[in-house]
Design an enzyme around this catalytic site. Structure first.
Site, PDB file in Angstrom:
ATOM      1  N   ASN A 120      27.448 -15.388 -34.700  1.00 19.39           N
ATOM      2  CA  ASN A 120      27.146 -16.861 -34.929  1.00 19.39           C
ATOM      3  C   ASN A 120      26.226 -17.396 -35.737  1.00 19.39           C
ATOM      4  OD1 ASN A 120      28.446 -17.101 -32.961  1.00 19.39           O
ATOM      5  ND2 ASN A 120      26.187 -16.789 -31.173  1.00 19.39           N
ATOM      6  N   ASP A 153      23.372 -13.975 -24.431  1.00 22.29           N
ATOM      7  CA  ASP A 153      24.857 -12.981 -24.967  1.00 22.29           C
ATOM      8  C   ASP A 153      24.160 -11.541 -24.340  1.00 22.29           C
ATOM      9  OD1 ASP A 153      25.535 -15.264 -25.675  1.00 22.29           O
ATOM     10  OD2 ASP A 153      25.081 -15.556 -27.870  1.00 22.29           O
ATOM     11  N   CYS A 186      33.762 -19.625 -24.806  1.00 19.87           N
ATOM     12  CA  CYS A 186      33.988 -18.820 -23.466  1.00 19.87           C
ATOM     13  C   CYS A 186      33.719 -19.878 -21.988  1.00 19.87           C
ATOM     14  CB  CYS A 186      33.105 -17.627 -23.969  1.00 19.87           C
ATOM     15  SG  CYS A 186      33.620 -16.407 -24.909  1.00 19.87           S
ATOM     16  N   ARG A 190      34.729 -22.232 -30.833  1.00 18.85           N
ATOM     17  CA  ARG A 190      33.486 -23.167 -29.761  1.00 18.85           C
ATOM     18  C   ARG A 190      33.325 -23.691 -31.599  1.00 18.85           C
ATOM     19  NH1 ARG A 190      31.978 -25.694 -25.809  1.00 18.85           N
ATOM     20  NH2 ARG A 190      29.850 -26.456 -26.225  1.00 18.85           N
TER      21      ARG A 190
HETATM   22  N1  EPU Z   1      23.996 -28.333 -24.370  1.00 17.48           N
HETATM   23  C1  EPU Z   1      23.718 -29.985 -23.884  1.00 17.48           C
HETATM   24  N2  EPU Z   1      24.133 -30.601 -24.874  1.00 17.48           N
HETATM   25  C2  EPU Z   1      24.780 -30.235 -26.139  1.00 17.48           C
HETATM   26  C3  EPU Z   1      24.429 -28.974 -26.598  1.00 17.48           C
HETATM   27  C4  EPU Z   1      24.289 -27.728 -25.501  1.00 17.48           C
HETATM   28  O1  EPU Z   1      24.025 -29.880 -23.187  1.00 17.48           O
HETATM   29  O2  EPU Z   1      25.453 -31.131 -26.315  1.00 17.48           O
HETATM   30  C5  EPU Z   1      23.036 -27.182 -23.070  1.00 17.48           C
HETATM   31  C6  EPU Z   1      25.115 -26.158 -23.092  1.00 17.48           C
HETATM   32  O3  EPU Z   1      26.196 -26.613 -21.996  1.00 17.48           O
HETATM   33  C7  EPU Z   1      23.264 -24.715 -22.483  1.00 17.48           C
HETATM   34  C8  EPU Z   1      22.723 -24.840 -23.631  1.00 17.48           C
HETATM   35  O4  EPU Z   1      22.887 -26.456 -23.502  1.00 17.48           O
HETATM   36  O5  EPU Z   1      23.666 -24.768 -21.213  1.00 17.48           O
HETATM   37  C9  EPU Z   1      22.368 -24.267 -25.005  1.00 17.48           C
HETATM   38  O6  EPU Z   1      23.597 -24.471 -25.353  1.00 17.48           O
HETATM   39  P1  EPU Z   1      23.744 -24.054 -26.931  1.00 17.48           P
HETATM   40  O7  EPU Z   1      24.247 -25.751 -27.500  1.00 17.48           O
HETATM   41  O8  EPU Z   1      22.318 -23.410 -27.496  1.00 17.48           O
HETATM   42  O9  EPU Z   1      24.836 -23.122 -26.733  1.00 17.48           O
HETATM   43  P2  EPU Z   1      25.993 -22.857 -27.911  1.00 17.48           P
HETATM   44  O10 EPU Z   1      26.423 -24.501 -29.124  1.00 17.48           O
HETATM   45  O11 EPU Z   1      27.547 -23.865 -27.564  1.00 17.48           O
HETATM   46  C10 EPU Z   1      25.633 -20.966 -29.219  1.00 17.48           C
HETATM   47  C11 EPU Z   1      26.226 -19.663 -29.456  1.00 17.48           C
HETATM   48  C12 EPU Z   1      26.368 -18.856 -28.116  1.00 17.48           C
HETATM   49  C13 EPU Z   1      25.411 -18.632 -27.119  1.00 17.48           C
HETATM   50  C14 EPU Z   1      24.688 -19.841 -27.709  1.00 17.48           C
HETATM   51  C15 EPU Z   1      22.814 -19.946 -27.214  1.00 17.48           C
HETATM   52  C16 EPU Z   1      27.724 -20.299 -31.481  1.00 17.48           C
HETATM   53  C17 EPU Z   1      29.312 -20.570 -31.907  1.00 17.48           C
HETATM   54  N3  EPU Z   1      27.472 -19.990 -29.569  1.00 17.48           N
HETATM   55  O12 EPU Z   1      26.646 -21.533 -28.383  1.00 17.48           O
HETATM   56  O13 EPU Z   1      27.308 -17.868 -28.111  1.00 17.48           O
HETATM   57  O14 EPU Z   1      25.153 -18.217 -26.355  1.00 17.48           O
HETATM   58  O15 EPU Z   1      24.919 -20.916 -28.506  1.00 17.48           O
HETATM   59  O16 EPU Z   1      22.843 -19.121 -27.677  1.00 17.48           O
HETATM   60  O17 EPU Z   1      26.722 -20.170 -31.935  1.00 17.48           O
HETATM   61  C18 EPU Z   1      28.177 -15.383 -28.112  1.00 17.48           C
HETATM   62  O18 EPU Z   1      27.837 -15.080 -29.151  1.00 17.48           O
HETATM   63  O19 EPU Z   1      28.945 -14.907 -26.913  1.00 17.48           O
HETATM   64  C19 EPU Z   1      28.219 -16.994 -27.604  1.00 17.48           C
HETATM   65  C20 EPU Z   1      28.392 -17.661 -26.087  1.00 17.48           C
END
Ligand code: EPU
Length: 433
Positions: free
Chosen positions: A23, A307, A117, A93
């Site tokens: 990440n 995660d 995912c 993503r």
């Molecule tokens: N959220 C919103 N609006 C946004 C962004 C996020 O409502 O604009 C919500 C999401 O729906 C969620 C929460 O905020 O409920 C946190 O989401 P976050 O933005 O932190 O997650 P992400 O950036 O989509 C990254 C990792 C994920 C990991 C999460 C949390 C990457 C590409 N993905 O996702 O990694 O679960 O942070 O730590 O960096 C994995 O590695 O298996 C994976 C899914």
């Protein structure tokens, strides 16, 4: 699609080296688009998500070359704004980081809505809010995100995130680095990969301060120059091997880690009766003869990482007594429990809370990797179960774990990869062990 065939009941013993953090890498690669010069990046994990991003950069005109398996050089000096390979973007993503990097570099971006995912609705409204605050017009239509800096360049702004979001924090950081003036991100996420991205950007000439706290300040600079950077080790990959050692009653030394990043995971493992010893060169995990029940709730860093939730779900199936896991980040990250039920687990799910009635012996079954971490959890379940487990859709796992089967087999696991005949015909062999 390939399958993993696992003969269960083997304990894991030995030493495993952790790769670079997925990440962090999936943000740093798109961020390299901001740099006019050669970025040498070490400790790049060899996983399909990083391959996809490197292909996208190359299509935008970057020169990408491998110095070794885990070191690459990216030169985006002659990159230009053009249509990117949208089918590739749609798959992952992290393609959302191209909104920030293309806006910062070219003043315009067109990307697909991100894939990744499926844990329920995963909006990107906070990313869009951030880009708009920096002076971009952003429009989402037909599955694409169109963004355009109103006067050709972004301008610093104060942005309060309504939700703690890893992706939005990093995307705004990337976009703001070349903006005019100062940006302040409040209620920022604090994960180790956020600090890593800031360190990468700063080593290329950016001025980012406060990463790792909930307020990040970015003073825009005119340009970034080439440089050399090494990505941090993957906290979740390390955690996955820690759980695999505990679940199989094994003893594994996990090297190339930063123990501080593993504190939440180590603390929960110790509660299960697992021994976790920190050394300078790594962390030694010894599974107990009987695992104890635990309760846990996932939260943004430094809380327990979402995660690692499915992997701990497997552990609680094996632990004696009733464990409760509460998912604090996503609405729908318990799909894997259906797969564990096929192996004999007893789990009740009500919304974001799952109750695991542990102490049952898992038995091998035909199961499915619902997503990346759920897939890793099924591999752990298969190794801890009696009999043979077949896991389908393992391409999810290969998106995020470098040489997973090879590393586990080196620790004594018994996992074979069965390839799809179509893939064999087309020569799409990934890893063969
Ligand atoms: N959220 C919103 N609006 C946004 C962004 C996020 O409502 O604009 C919500 C999401 O729906 C969620 C929460 O905020 O409920 C946190 O989401 P976050 O933005 O932190 O997650 P992400 O950036 O989509 C990254 C990792 C994920 C990991 C999460 C949390 C990457 C590409 N993905 O996702 O990694 O679960 O942070 O730590 O960096 C994995 O590695 O298996 C994976 C899914």
């Amino acid at each position: 699609m390939e399958q993993y065939i696992i003969r269960g009941g083997t304990r894991l013993y030995g030493e495993v080296e952790i790769s670079g953090a997925k990440n962090a890498a999936v943000a740093i690669i798109p961020a390299a688009l901001l740099v006019q010069g050669v970025c040498r990046i070490e400790n790049i994990p060899q996983i399909s998500d990083t391959d996809t991003l490197l292909t996208i950069l190359a299509e935008l005109g970057a020169k990408v070359s491998y110095v070794s398996k885990s070191t690459i050089e990216i030169d985006c000096t002659h990159a230009s704004y053009q249509d990117a390979p949208y089918d590739l973007m749609r798959k992952i993503r992290a393609s959302y980081y191209l909104i920030g990097s293309m806006l910062g570099r070219f003043g315009s971006a067109k990307t697909t809505m991100p894939g990744g995912c499926n844990f329920g609705v995963r909006p990107i409204d906070q990313h869009i809010k951030g880009m708009r605050a920096l002076g971009a017009e952003v429009d989402v239509r037909g599955g694409f995100v169109y963004a355009e800096a109103r006067d050709g360049r972004l301008h610093g702004a104060r942005i309060y995130l309504d939700k703690v979001s890893v992706g939005a924090t990093m995307n705004i950081m990337i976009a703001a680095v070349l903006a005019e003036g100062r940006t302040v991100i409040e209620n920022a996420a604090r994960e180790p990969h956020i600090v890593d991205l800031a360190n990468f950007l700063n080593s290329m000439g950016a001025d980012v301060r406060g990463a790792g706290t909930d307020t990040i300040k970015i003073n825009g600079v005119e340009s970034l120059h080439g440089g050399s950077y090494s990505i941090i080790p993957d906290q979740i990959e390390a955690g996955t091997y820690m759980v695999a050692a505990a679940a199989t009653g094994g003893e594994v030394l996990i090297t190339n880690i930063i123990p501080k990043h593993l504190e939440g995971i180590s603390a929960k493992l110790r509660e299960t009766g697992t021994s976790v010893e920190e050394y300078v060169e790594g962390i030694l995990v010894k599974g107990p003869s009987e695992l104890r029940r635990i309760n846990l709730k996932t939260m943004p860093y430094p809380g327990f990482p979402t995660d690692m939730q499915p992997q701990f779900g497997v552990l609680t199936c094996l632990a004696k007594g009733t464990s409760v896991i509460t998912e604090g980040i996503y609405d729908n990250r318990f799909k894997y429990v259906n797969e564990l039920r096929k192996m004999g687990a007893e789990i009740q799910v009500d919304g974001r809370v799952a109750v695991f009635e542990g102490g049952r012996r898992l038995t091998g079954a035909l199961v499915h990797a619902c997503d990346l971490r759920a897939g890793a959890a099924m591999v752990i379940a298969g190794m801890a179960a009696s009999g043979e487990t077949q896991i389908e859709d393992v391409n999810y796992i290969e998106r995020g774990y470098e040489r997973f089967v090879e590393k586990l087999n080196a620790l004594g696991a018994d996992i074979r990869v069965r390839y799809d005949e179509e893939d064999m015909r087309q020569g799409r062999l990934l890893s063969s062990f």
